[in-house]
Design a protein around this motif. Structure first.
Motif, PDB file in Angstrom:
ATOM      1  N   LEU A 145       4.620 -12.101  -7.126  1.00  0.00           N
ATOM      2  CA  LEU A 145       4.170 -11.006  -6.277  1.00  0.00           C
ATOM      3  C   LEU A 145       5.102 -10.832  -5.076  1.00  0.00           C
ATOM      4  CD1 LEU A 145       2.017  -8.849  -5.919  1.00  0.00           C
ATOM      5  CD2 LEU A 145       0.648 -10.514  -4.675  1.00  0.00           C
ATOM      6  N   GLU A 146       5.492 -11.952  -4.468  1.00  0.00           N
ATOM      7  CA  GLU A 146       6.426 -11.886  -3.344  1.00  0.00           C
ATOM      8  C   GLU A 146       7.767 -11.311  -3.786  1.00  0.00           C
ATOM      9  OE1 GLU A 146       6.775 -15.730  -1.576  1.00  0.00           O
ATOM     10  OE2 GLU A 146       4.700 -15.738  -0.873  1.00  0.00           O
ATOM     11  N   ARG A 147       8.226 -11.723  -4.965  1.00  0.00           N
ATOM     12  CA  ARG A 147       9.505 -11.219  -5.497  1.00  0.00           C
ATOM     13  C   ARG A 147       9.427  -9.710  -5.733  1.00  0.00           C
ATOM     14  NH1 ARG A 147      11.715 -11.903 -11.310  1.00  0.00           N
ATOM     15  NH2 ARG A 147      13.795 -11.074 -11.066  1.00  0.00           N
ATOM     16  N   LEU A 148       8.335  -9.270  -6.340  1.00  0.00           N
ATOM     17  CA  LEU A 148       8.186  -7.844  -6.617  1.00  0.00           C
ATOM     18  C   LEU A 148       8.072  -7.047  -5.311  1.00  0.00           C
ATOM     19  CD1 LEU A 148       8.054  -5.651  -8.716  1.00  0.00           C
ATOM     20  CD2 LEU A 148       5.597  -6.040  -8.891  1.00  0.00           C
ATOM     21  N   GLN A 149       7.351  -7.576  -4.341  1.00  0.00           N
ATOM     22  CA  GLN A 149       7.228  -6.901  -3.048  1.00  0.00           C
ATOM     23  C   GLN A 149       8.604  -6.764  -2.400  1.00  0.00           C
ATOM     24  OE1 GLN A 149       4.192  -5.687  -1.856  1.00  0.00           O
ATOM     25  NE2 GLN A 149       5.432  -4.662  -0.319  1.00  0.00           N
ATOM     26  N   SER A 150       9.420  -7.792  -2.510  1.00  0.00           N
ATOM     27  CA  SER A 150      10.776  -7.759  -1.964  1.00  0.00           C
ATOM     28  C   SER A 150      11.630  -6.700  -2.676  1.00  0.00           C
ATOM     29  CB  SER A 150      11.414  -9.144  -2.114  1.00  0.00           C
ATOM     30  OG  SER A 150      12.770  -9.105  -1.802  1.00  0.00           O
ATOM     31  N   ILE A 151      11.494  -6.613  -3.987  1.00  0.00           N
ATOM     32  CA  ILE A 151      12.244  -5.620  -4.765  1.00  0.00           C
ATOM     33  C   ILE A 151      11.792  -4.208  -4.393  1.00  0.00           C
ATOM     34  CG2 ILE A 151      12.636  -4.718  -7.095  1.00  0.00           C
ATOM     35  CD1 ILE A 151      12.495  -7.688  -8.055  1.00  0.00           C
ATOM     36  N   VAL A 152      10.495  -4.019  -4.236  1.00  0.00           N
ATOM     37  CA  VAL A 152       9.956  -2.709  -3.867  1.00  0.00           C
ATOM     38  C   VAL A 152      10.466  -2.306  -2.480  1.00  0.00           C
ATOM     39  CG1 VAL A 152       7.818  -1.476  -3.293  1.00  0.00           C
ATOM     40  CG2 VAL A 152       7.958  -2.821  -5.392  1.00  0.00           C
ATOM     41  N   LYS A 198      13.227  -5.489 -11.269  1.00  0.00           N
ATOM     42  CA  LYS A 198      11.867  -4.967 -11.092  1.00  0.00           C
ATOM     43  C   LYS A 198      11.065  -5.103 -12.385  1.00  0.00           C
ATOM     44  CE  LYS A 198       9.469  -0.814  -9.516  1.00  0.00           C
ATOM     45  NZ  LYS A 198       9.634   0.582  -9.089  1.00  0.00           N
ATOM     46  N   GLU A 199      11.678  -4.763 -13.505  1.00  0.00           N
ATOM     47  CA  GLU A 199      10.991  -4.881 -14.799  1.00  0.00           C
ATOM     48  C   GLU A 199      10.619  -6.336 -15.081  1.00  0.00           C
ATOM     49  OE1 GLU A 199      13.872  -3.050 -17.359  1.00  0.00           O
ATOM     50  OE2 GLU A 199      13.000  -1.058 -17.095  1.00  0.00           O
ATOM     51  N   GLU A 200      11.540  -7.260 -14.787  1.00  0.00           N
ATOM     52  CA  GLU A 200      11.276  -8.677 -15.013  1.00  0.00           C
ATOM     53  C   GLU A 200      10.145  -9.168 -14.103  1.00  0.00           C
ATOM     54  OE1 GLU A 200      13.588 -12.876 -14.310  1.00  0.00           O
ATOM     55  OE2 GLU A 200      14.785 -11.159 -14.983  1.00  0.00           O
ATOM     56  N   ALA A 201      10.184  -8.776 -12.849  1.00  0.00           N
ATOM     57  CA  ALA A 201       9.138  -9.185 -11.898  1.00  0.00           C
ATOM     58  C   ALA A 201       7.782  -8.607 -12.291  1.00  0.00           C
ATOM     59  CB  ALA A 201       9.520  -8.751 -10.485  1.00  0.00           C
ATOM     60  N   LEU A 202       7.772  -7.392 -12.810  1.00  0.00           N
ATOM     61  CA  LEU A 202       6.513  -6.794 -13.265  1.00  0.00           C
ATOM     62  C   LEU A 202       5.929  -7.564 -14.445  1.00  0.00           C
ATOM     63  CD1 LEU A 202       7.244  -2.980 -12.966  1.00  0.00           C
ATOM     64  CD2 LEU A 202       5.396  -4.226 -11.828  1.00  0.00           C
ATOM     65  N   ALA A 209      -6.472  -8.254  -2.991  1.00  0.00           N
ATOM     66  CA  ALA A 209      -5.979  -7.702  -1.729  1.00  0.00           C
ATOM     67  C   ALA A 209      -4.456  -7.605  -1.730  1.00  0.00           C
ATOM     68  CB  ALA A 209      -6.451  -8.555  -0.559  1.00  0.00           C
ATOM     69  N   ALA A 210      -3.808  -8.615  -2.269  1.00  0.00           N
ATOM     70  CA  ALA A 210      -2.344  -8.601  -2.328  1.00  0.00           C
ATOM     71  C   ALA A 210      -1.854  -7.512  -3.279  1.00  0.00           C
ATOM     72  CB  ALA A 210      -1.818  -9.961  -2.766  1.00  0.00           C
ATOM     73  N   LEU A 211      -2.575  -7.313  -4.361  1.00  0.00           N
ATOM     74  CA  LEU A 211      -2.197  -6.265  -5.312  1.00  0.00           C
ATOM     75  C   LEU A 211      -2.379  -4.879  -4.704  1.00  0.00           C
ATOM     76  CD1 LEU A 211      -3.637  -7.726  -8.627  1.00  0.00           C
ATOM     77  CD2 LEU A 211      -1.238  -7.610  -7.925  1.00  0.00           C
ATOM     78  N   ARG A 212      -3.411  -4.711  -3.868  1.00  0.00           N
ATOM     79  CA  ARG A 212      -3.608  -3.423  -3.189  1.00  0.00           C
ATOM     80  C   ARG A 212      -2.439  -3.115  -2.265  1.00  0.00           C
ATOM     81  NH1 ARG A 212      -9.054  -4.926  -3.491  1.00  0.00           N
ATOM     82  NH2 ARG A 212      -9.016  -6.032  -1.506  1.00  0.00           N
ATOM     83  N   SER A 213      -1.963  -4.125  -1.571  1.00  0.00           N
ATOM     84  CA  SER A 213      -0.812  -3.949  -0.685  1.00  0.00           C
ATOM     85  C   SER A 213       0.426  -3.546  -1.489  1.00  0.00           C
ATOM     86  CB  SER A 213      -0.547  -5.248   0.079  1.00  0.00           C
ATOM     87  OG  SER A 213       0.647  -5.140   0.811  1.00  0.00           O
ATOM     88  N   LEU A 214       0.628  -4.195  -2.611  1.00  0.00           N
ATOM     89  CA  LEU A 214       1.753  -3.860  -3.473  1.00  0.00           C
ATOM     90  C   LEU A 214       1.616  -2.432  -4.003  1.00  0.00           C
ATOM     91  CD1 LEU A 214       4.330  -4.654  -5.009  1.00  0.00           C
ATOM     92  CD2 LEU A 214       2.851  -5.498  -6.839  1.00  0.00           C
ATOM     93  N   ARG A 215       0.412  -2.083  -4.391  1.00  0.00           N
ATOM     94  CA  ARG A 215       0.172  -0.731  -4.905  1.00  0.00           C
ATOM     95  C   ARG A 215       0.505   0.329  -3.850  1.00  0.00           C
ATOM     96  NH1 ARG A 215      -5.083   1.695  -8.005  1.00  0.00           N
ATOM     97  NH2 ARG A 215      -4.327   3.822  -8.037  1.00  0.00           N
ATOM     98  N   ALA A 216       0.118   0.084  -2.617  1.00  0.00           N
ATOM     99  CA  ALA A 216       0.417   1.031  -1.539  1.00  0.00           C
ATOM    100  C   ALA A 216       1.925   1.192  -1.369  1.00  0.00           C
ATOM    101  CB  ALA A 216      -0.225   0.566  -0.236  1.00  0.00           C
ATOM    102  N   SER A 217       2.659   0.094  -1.460  1.00  0.00           N
ATOM    103  CA  SER A 217       4.121   0.152  -1.345  1.00  0.00           C
ATOM    104  C   SER A 217       4.738   0.924  -2.503  1.00  0.00           C
ATOM    105  CB  SER A 217       4.712  -1.257  -1.309  1.00  0.00           C
ATOM    106  OG  SER A 217       4.275  -1.959  -0.178  1.00  0.00           O
ATOM    107  N   VAL A 218       4.234   0.691  -3.696  1.00  0.00           N
ATOM    108  CA  VAL A 218       4.749   1.386  -4.877  1.00  0.00           C
ATOM    109  C   VAL A 218       4.443   2.880  -4.792  1.00  0.00           C
ATOM    110  CG1 VAL A 218       4.481   1.617  -7.378  1.00  0.00           C
ATOM    111  CG2 VAL A 218       4.724  -0.655  -6.366  1.00  0.00           C
ATOM    112  N   GLU A 219       3.256   3.229  -4.333  1.00  0.00           N
ATOM    113  CA  GLU A 219       2.902   4.649  -4.184  1.00  0.00           C
ATOM    114  C   GLU A 219       3.776   5.326  -3.129  1.00  0.00           C
ATOM    115  OE1 GLU A 219      -1.307   4.496  -3.454  1.00  0.00           O
ATOM    116  OE2 GLU A 219      -1.772   4.463  -5.608  1.00  0.00           O
ATOM    117  N   ARG A 220       4.080   4.615  -2.061  1.00  0.00           N
ATOM    118  CA  ARG A 220       4.978   5.141  -1.025  1.00  0.00           C
ATOM    119  C   ARG A 220       6.356   5.412  -1.628  1.00  0.00           C
ATOM    120  NH1 ARG A 220       6.533   0.627   2.751  1.00  0.00           N
ATOM    121  NH2 ARG A 220       7.724   0.182   0.907  1.00  0.00           N
TER     122      ARG A 220
END
Length: 113
Positions: free
Chosen positions: A5-12, A34-38, A49-60
């Motif tokens: 999750l941290e890796r994907l957040q960093s990539i995003v 990104k594909e590998e981290a997903l 809660a962490a996934l919601r934060s990631l989702r908000a970043s991806v939507e942005r």
């Protein structure tokens, strides 16, 4: 927060920076990571809660992608319009109807003030 999750957040976040700076090459470089981290994220157990934060970043980022694509389409359309200007001139007749005058390939147009 898990490592995936941290890796994907960093990539995003890197993706966001690339979008904001117009670094399209960097975007293409991030895609395999990104594909590998997903795929790793799908296998991990992450707190909602962490996934919601990631989702908000991806939507942005998706909104940034959409605006970037709209801008690129606008530039392509403008370039096409400029190419047409060399081939013809748009004008209006006395009735107010649009009329196109084709330009010969060898003609030069002189603009006067």
């Amino acid at each position: 927060m898990t490592d995936s999750l941290e890796r994907l957040q960093s990539i995003v976040e890197a993706e966001r920076e690339a979008l904001l700076s117009g670094d399209f090459e960097r975007l293409s470089q991030l895609l395999p990571d990104k594909e590998e981290a997903l795929s790793e994220l799908a296998e991990a157990d992450n707190p909602p809660a962490a996934l919601r934060s990631l989702r908000a970043s991806v939507e942005r980022n998706q909104a940034l992608f959409d605006r970037t694509l709209a801008g690129i389409r606008s530039v392509v359309a403008r370039i096409a319009e400029l190419g047409e200007v060399r081939k013809s001139i748009g004008t209006y007749d006395s009735a107010g109807k649009r009329r196109t005058i084709e330009m010969p390939a060898h003609a030069n147009l002189e603009k006067r003030a």
